[in-house]
Design an enzyme around this catalytic site. Structure first.
Site, mmCIF file in Angstrom:
data_model
loop_
_atom_site.group_PDB
_atom_site.id
_atom_site.type_symbol
_atom_site.label_atom_id
_atom_site.label_comp_id
_atom_site.label_asym_id
_atom_site.label_seq_id
_atom_site.Cartn_x
_atom_site.Cartn_y
_atom_site.Cartn_z
ATOM 1 N N ASP A 73 0.628 -1.188 -0.287
ATOM 2 C CA ASP A 73 0.072 0.333 -0.113
ATOM 3 C C ASP A 73 1.178 1.302 -0.014
ATOM 4 O OD1 ASP A 73 -2.645 -1.537 -0.145
ATOM 5 O OD2 ASP A 73 -2.969 -1.440 2.606
ATOM 6 N N GLY A 74 1.829 1.035 0.753
ATOM 7 C CA GLY A 74 3.073 2.345 0.786
ATOM 8 C C GLY A 74 3.263 2.887 -0.726
ATOM 9 N N THR A 186 -9.941 2.997 6.529
ATOM 10 C CA THR A 186 -9.487 1.523 7.057
ATOM 11 C C THR A 186 -8.574 1.506 7.129
ATOM 12 O OG1 THR A 186 -8.800 0.784 4.580
ATOM 13 C CG2 THR A 186 -11.198 -0.467 5.618
ATOM 14 N N ALA A 187 -7.103 2.744 7.397
ATOM 15 C CA ALA A 187 -5.454 2.422 7.739
ATOM 16 C C ALA A 187 -5.574 2.692 8.971
ATOM 17 C CB ALA A 187 -4.924 3.495 7.016
ATOM 18 N N TYR A 188 -4.714 3.971 9.032
ATOM 19 C CA TYR A 188 -4.189 4.822 10.454
ATOM 20 C C TYR A 188 -5.770 4.550 11.687
ATOM 21 C CZ TYR A 188 -1.570 7.948 13.718
ATOM 22 O OH TYR A 188 -1.166 8.505 14.886
ATOM 23 N N LEU A 190 -7.986 3.415 11.683
ATOM 24 C CA LEU A 190 -8.861 2.704 11.942
ATOM 25 C C LEU A 190 -8.420 2.275 13.229
ATOM 26 C CD1 LEU A 190 -11.410 0.511 11.858
ATOM 27 C CD2 LEU A 190 -9.214 -1.294 10.440
ATOM 28 N N SER A 191 -6.823 2.018 13.140
ATOM 29 C CA SER A 191 -6.072 2.491 14.931
ATOM 30 C C SER A 191 -6.090 2.552 15.644
ATOM 31 C CB SER A 191 -4.856 1.304 13.795
ATOM 32 O OG SER A 191 -4.534 2.602 13.859
ATOM 33 N N ALA A 210 -4.605 9.576 21.506
ATOM 34 C CA ALA A 210 -4.890 9.103 21.971
ATOM 35 C C ALA A 210 -5.272 10.397 23.069
ATOM 36 C CB ALA A 210 -3.391 9.049 22.266
#
Length: 289
Positions: A73-74, A186-188, A190-191, A210
């Site tokens: 993906d990168g 669905t990348a960062y 999602l996390s 955070a």
């Protein structure tokens, strides 16, 4: 047909598969041009057939009918950075790990390329973010996945005053703030607990990183809005990342985000769709019966 070829220089165990695919391209009758950095890597591994062109492809300098991206993906994001502004559709061929954007397996590459050449595929359009700021020069102010505001290594909590179309929304407090497109949901996103968004949705997700308050939750916004974020930090600087491309801004800077006037065009082979990709790549609902 004219085909641009891009790729990661870390193909590892896929050299033999690459040779097979390049041979397929050589016999296709297409005009094939390889990005110079990837061409150098392929030449070192004796992969490039005779007759392929080579060029430094920067910022969409060349027109083409399709671009092939060999990697994860990168690599797909770097390919989009080079061809998106010219509207060149991208087929991602996965030789990386997850391969969410690069969703064509290297084992299926020849079949997928054949379908593309025969016109048996469809083109998805993906929204990009545009970023502007008065405090630093951003050489490519677009992001397909997300824009991340993050604290520097030595910084304390960030305060990020956020407005929508000039109307005050809130002041986020935490390690950072993420603004994502549906593609980047669905990348960062999602996390950090953000929502999964269907790729054709006209929306952005805004999610704190955070957060220093349990009341600060992700929010989904219509993508016709302008988001202005003024960031304050006890440190002199903070970081802004556009799809992993990092910039340093002074504390107190304001960045403006809106929908870009361009879209990334993604080649989808028959049978590949959003739901099947969620299930196969993210194991989404894998236990559902």
């Amino acid at each position: 047909m004219k085909i641009l070829v891009f790729g990661s220089e870390y193909q590892g165990r896929y050299i033999e598969e690459l040779k097979r695919v390049m041979s397929c391209l050589s016999g296709s009758g297409a005009d094939v041009v390889v990005d110079s950095e990837f061409h150098r890597y392929l030449r070192e591994h004796h992969v490039v057939p005779e007759g392929f062109g080579v060029a430094d492809i920067e910022g969409g300098a060349l027109d083409a009918d399709v671009a092939l991206s060999f990697g994860g993906d990168g690599t797909f994001l770097r390919t989009a950075r080079k061809v998106a502004l010219r509207g060149v559709p991208i087929m991602g061929i996965n030789t990386g790990s997850l391969g969410y954007l690069a969703d064509v397996s290297i084992d299926d590459a020849e079949k997928a390329i054949g379908k593309c050449l025969a016109g048996e595929c469809c083109i998805d359009s993906r929204t990009m973010l545009h970023v502007s700021t008065l405090d630093t020069e951003i050489d490519f102010p677009y992001a397909l996945n997300e824009v991340a505001i993050q604290k520097s290594l030595t910084a304390q909590m960030l305060k990020m005053r956020t407005t929508l179309n000039g109307v005050y929304l809130t002041t986020y407090m935490g390690d950072g703030l993420l603004v994502s497109t549906p593609t980047g949901s669905t990348a960062y996103n999602l996390s950090v607990g953000g929502p999964i968004i269907e790729p054709s949705s006209h929306s952005f997700a805004v999610a704190p990183i955070a957060a220093h308050s349990l009341t600060m939750r992700p929010i989904v916004l219509n993508d016709d809005c302008r988001i202005d974020i003024t960031t304050l930090s006890r440190c002199d600087t903070f970081c802004v990342s556009l799809d992993g491309n990092n910039y340093t801004l002074p504390s107190g800077s304001t960045i403006s985000l809106c929908r870009a006037p361009y879209e990334v065009k993604v080649v989808k082979v028959n049978g590949h769709n959003f739901a099947s990709t969620l299930r196969s790549k993210l194991m989404w609902g894998v236990d559902a019966r």
